[in-house]
Design a protein around this motif. Structure first.
Motif, PDB file in Angstrom:
ATOM      1  N   LYS A  87       0.839  -1.209   0.000  1.00 10.98           N
ATOM      2  CA  LYS A  87       0.000   0.000   0.000  1.00 10.98           C
ATOM      3  C   LYS A  87       0.876   1.263   0.000  1.00 10.98           C
ATOM      4  CE  LYS A  87      -3.865   2.274   2.184  1.00 10.98           C
ATOM      5  NZ  LYS A  87      -3.736   3.367   3.047  1.00 10.98           N
ATOM      6  N   ILE A  88       1.939   1.254   0.796  1.00 12.29           N
ATOM      7  CA  ILE A  88       2.850   2.405   0.837  1.00 12.29           C
ATOM      8  C   ILE A  88       3.501   2.591  -0.530  1.00 12.29           C
ATOM      9  CG2 ILE A  88       5.011   3.280   1.831  1.00 12.29           C
ATOM     10  CD1 ILE A  88       4.132   1.720   4.436  1.00 12.29           C
ATOM     11  N   GLU A  89       3.997   1.497  -1.113  1.00 14.87           N
ATOM     12  CA  GLU A  89       4.628   1.580  -2.432  1.00 14.87           C
ATOM     13  C   GLU A  89       3.634   2.069  -3.485  1.00 14.87           C
ATOM     14  OE1 GLU A  89       6.151  -2.388  -2.752  1.00 14.87           O
ATOM     15  OE2 GLU A  89       8.069  -1.837  -1.840  1.00 14.87           O
ATOM     16  N   GLN A  90       2.395   1.598  -3.419  1.00 14.48           N
ATOM     17  CA  GLN A  90       1.367   2.032  -4.364  1.00 14.48           C
ATOM     18  C   GLN A  90       1.078   3.531  -4.199  1.00 14.48           C
ATOM     19  OE1 GLN A  90      -2.755   0.703  -3.691  1.00 14.48           O
ATOM     20  NE2 GLN A  90      -2.769   0.047  -5.842  1.00 14.48           N
ATOM     21  N   SER A  91       1.041   4.008  -2.957  1.00 11.37           N
ATOM     22  CA  SER A  91       0.805   5.430  -2.699  1.00 11.37           C
ATOM     23  C   SER A  91       1.943   6.291  -3.240  1.00 11.37           C
ATOM     24  CB  SER A  91       0.632   5.668  -1.194  1.00 11.37           C
ATOM     25  OG  SER A  91      -0.506   4.996  -0.703  1.00 11.37           O
ATOM     26  N   ILE A  92       3.161   5.838  -3.039  1.00 14.95           N
ATOM     27  CA  ILE A  92       4.312   6.580  -3.559  1.00 14.95           C
ATOM     28  C   ILE A  92       4.296   6.569  -5.084  1.00 14.95           C
ATOM     29  CG2 ILE A  92       6.840   6.632  -3.700  1.00 14.95           C
ATOM     30  CD1 ILE A  92       6.780   5.597  -0.749  1.00 14.95           C
ATOM     31  N   GLN A 138      -4.604  14.460   1.614  1.00 16.06           N
ATOM     32  CA  GLN A 138      -5.283  13.169   1.573  1.00 16.06           C
ATOM     33  C   GLN A 138      -5.844  12.887   0.188  1.00 16.06           C
ATOM     34  OE1 GLN A 138      -8.223  12.641   4.630  1.00 16.06           O
ATOM     35  NE2 GLN A 138      -8.389  10.465   4.214  1.00 16.06           N
ATOM     36  N   TRP A 139      -5.614  11.657  -0.259  1.00 11.42           N
ATOM     37  CA  TRP A 139      -6.216  11.089  -1.470  1.00 11.42           C
ATOM     38  C   TRP A 139      -6.840   9.778  -1.043  1.00 11.42           C
ATOM     39  CZ3 TRP A 139      -1.558  13.369  -1.085  1.00 11.42           C
ATOM     40  CH2 TRP A 139      -1.277  14.436  -1.938  1.00 11.42           C
ATOM     41  N   GLY A 140      -8.146   9.707  -0.960  1.00 16.30           N
ATOM     42  CA  GLY A 140      -8.798   8.484  -0.487  1.00 16.30           C
ATOM     43  C   GLY A 140      -8.318   8.142   0.909  1.00 16.30           C
ATOM     44  N   THR A 141      -7.744   6.955   1.077  1.00 19.94           N
ATOM     45  CA  THR A 141      -7.232   6.556   2.394  1.00 19.94           C
ATOM     46  C   THR A 141      -5.752   6.900   2.580  1.00 19.94           C
ATOM     47  OG1 THR A 141      -6.700   4.338   1.582  1.00 19.94           O
ATOM     48  CG2 THR A 141      -8.893   4.659   2.566  1.00 19.94           C
ATOM     49  N   THR A 142      -5.146   7.508   1.566  1.00 22.10           N
ATOM     50  CA  THR A 142      -3.725   7.848   1.658  1.00 22.10           C
ATOM     51  C   THR A 142      -3.553   9.241   2.266  1.00 22.10           C
ATOM     52  OG1 THR A 142      -3.190   6.497  -0.267  1.00 22.10           O
ATOM     53  CG2 THR A 142      -1.593   8.199   0.347  1.00 22.10           C
ATOM     54  N   PRO A 166       8.629  -5.086  10.670  1.00 20.87           N
ATOM     55  CA  PRO A 166       7.200  -5.384  10.592  1.00 20.87           C
ATOM     56  C   PRO A 166       6.375  -4.509  11.539  1.00 20.87           C
ATOM     57  CG  PRO A 166       8.326  -7.096  11.832  1.00 20.87           C
ATOM     58  CD  PRO A 166       9.395  -6.151  11.334  1.00 20.87           C
ATOM     59  N   LEU A 167       5.477  -3.745  10.975  1.00 22.10           N
ATOM     60  CA  LEU A 167       4.506  -2.963  11.738  1.00 22.10           C
ATOM     61  C   LEU A 167       3.127  -3.318  11.204  1.00 22.10           C
ATOM     62  CD1 LEU A 167       6.054   0.649  11.841  1.00 22.10           C
ATOM     63  CD2 LEU A 167       6.168  -1.102  13.615  1.00 22.10           C
ATOM     64  N   GLU A 168       2.145  -3.243  12.054  1.00 18.69           N
ATOM     65  CA  GLU A 168       0.779  -3.560  11.646  1.00 18.69           C
ATOM     66  C   GLU A 168       0.211  -2.495  10.703  1.00 18.69           C
ATOM     67  OE1 GLU A 168      -1.210  -6.253  12.640  1.00 18.69           O
ATOM     68  OE2 GLU A 168       0.677  -7.078  13.383  1.00 18.69           O
ATOM     69  N   THR A 169       0.592  -1.237  10.957  1.00 19.16           N
ATOM     70  CA  THR A 169      -0.024  -0.140  10.230  1.00 19.16           C
ATOM     71  C   THR A 169       0.913   1.057  10.147  1.00 19.16           C
ATOM     72  OG1 THR A 169      -1.993   1.262  10.101  1.00 19.16           O
ATOM     73  CG2 THR A 169      -1.126   0.831  12.293  1.00 19.16           C
ATOM     74  N   SER A 170       0.587   1.938   9.256  1.00 14.67           N
ATOM     75  CA  SER A 170       1.234   3.248   9.163  1.00 14.67           C
ATOM     76  C   SER A 170       0.112   4.243   8.895  1.00 14.67           C
ATOM     77  CB  SER A 170       2.252   3.262   8.022  1.00 14.67           C
ATOM     78  OG  SER A 170       2.766   4.566   7.861  1.00 14.67           O
ATOM     79  N   ASP A 171      -0.019   5.224   9.765  1.00 13.52           N
ATOM     80  CA  ASP A 171      -1.122   6.181   9.636  1.00 13.52           C
ATOM     81  C   ASP A 171      -0.986   7.066   8.408  1.00 13.52           C
ATOM     82  OD1 ASP A 171      -2.224   5.204  11.978  1.00 13.52           O
ATOM     83  OD2 ASP A 171      -1.224   6.715  13.228  1.00 13.52           O
ATOM     84  N   ASP A 172       0.263   7.350   8.033  1.00  8.52           N
ATOM     85  CA  ASP A 172       0.481   8.281   6.932  1.00  8.52           C
ATOM     86  C   ASP A 172       1.868   8.072   6.347  1.00  8.52           C
ATOM     87  OD1 ASP A 172       2.259   9.453   8.778  1.00  8.52           O
ATOM     88  OD2 ASP A 172       0.813  10.964   9.384  1.00  8.52           O
TER      89      ASP A 172
END
Length: 155
Positions: free
Chosen positions: A6-11, A86-90, A39-45
């Motif tokens: 998801k991070i790579e897709q956002s970048i 913000q773009w959608g959930t990014t 490993p992290l469960e999530t990244s807020d931004d």
């Protein structure tokens, strides 16, 4: 889709704009940790450390996506040419010339050691794990110190 993808897709989505920056920029924070293999469960931004000039460019270019209702917490600890978008959930936070109040003075955050990932033909600089540890300790908040500890656990 896992968090790293998801991070790579956002970048990749932002890559055209990032390729227009005039000075080196860095991915910092949780997203940088994940891309460095922690490993992290999530990244807020996604946190982008840029020059003042490049932050001004992005703030103007991304004006339509600006999050107006957000203000930075810890204003006594951090100062920068800041914008949140913000773009959608990014969510993306831009910090131009970030300074951290540490040891009774303002210190500009300078990334000393990093590696590069190429995402959609844009070179993204990410502090290496030793450098990320230093940065999280410099930030000094509980959440940052927990991330510094996570680096120690996995290295």
């Amino acid at each position: 889709m896992d968090i790293k993808a998801k991070i790579e897709q956002s970048i990749a989505f932002l890559s055209d704009d990032l390729s227009n920056l005039q000075e080196p920029f860095y991915l910092i924070g949780s997203s940088a940790l994940i891309l460095a293999g922690i490993p992290l469960e999530t990244s807020d931004d996604i946190d982008l450390l840029t020059s003042y000039r490049d932050a001004t460019f992005l703030k103007k270019h991304w004006q339509a996506n600006k999050v107006d209702t957000y203000w930075t917490k810890d204003a006594d600890k951090f100062r920068s040419n800041f914008g949140r978008f913000q773009w959608g959930t990014t969510l993306v936070e831009v910090m131009g010339n970030l300074e951290v109040f540490h040891e009774d003075k303002w210190q500009k955050l300078i990334v000393k050691e990093y590696f590069e990932l190429e995402i959609n033909q844009v070179k993204v600089r990410i502090p290496n794990l030793k450098e990320q540890h230093r940065i999280f300790c410099l930030f000094g908040r509980d959440k940052d110190l927990a991330k510094a500890d996570k680096i120690v656990q996995y290295t």
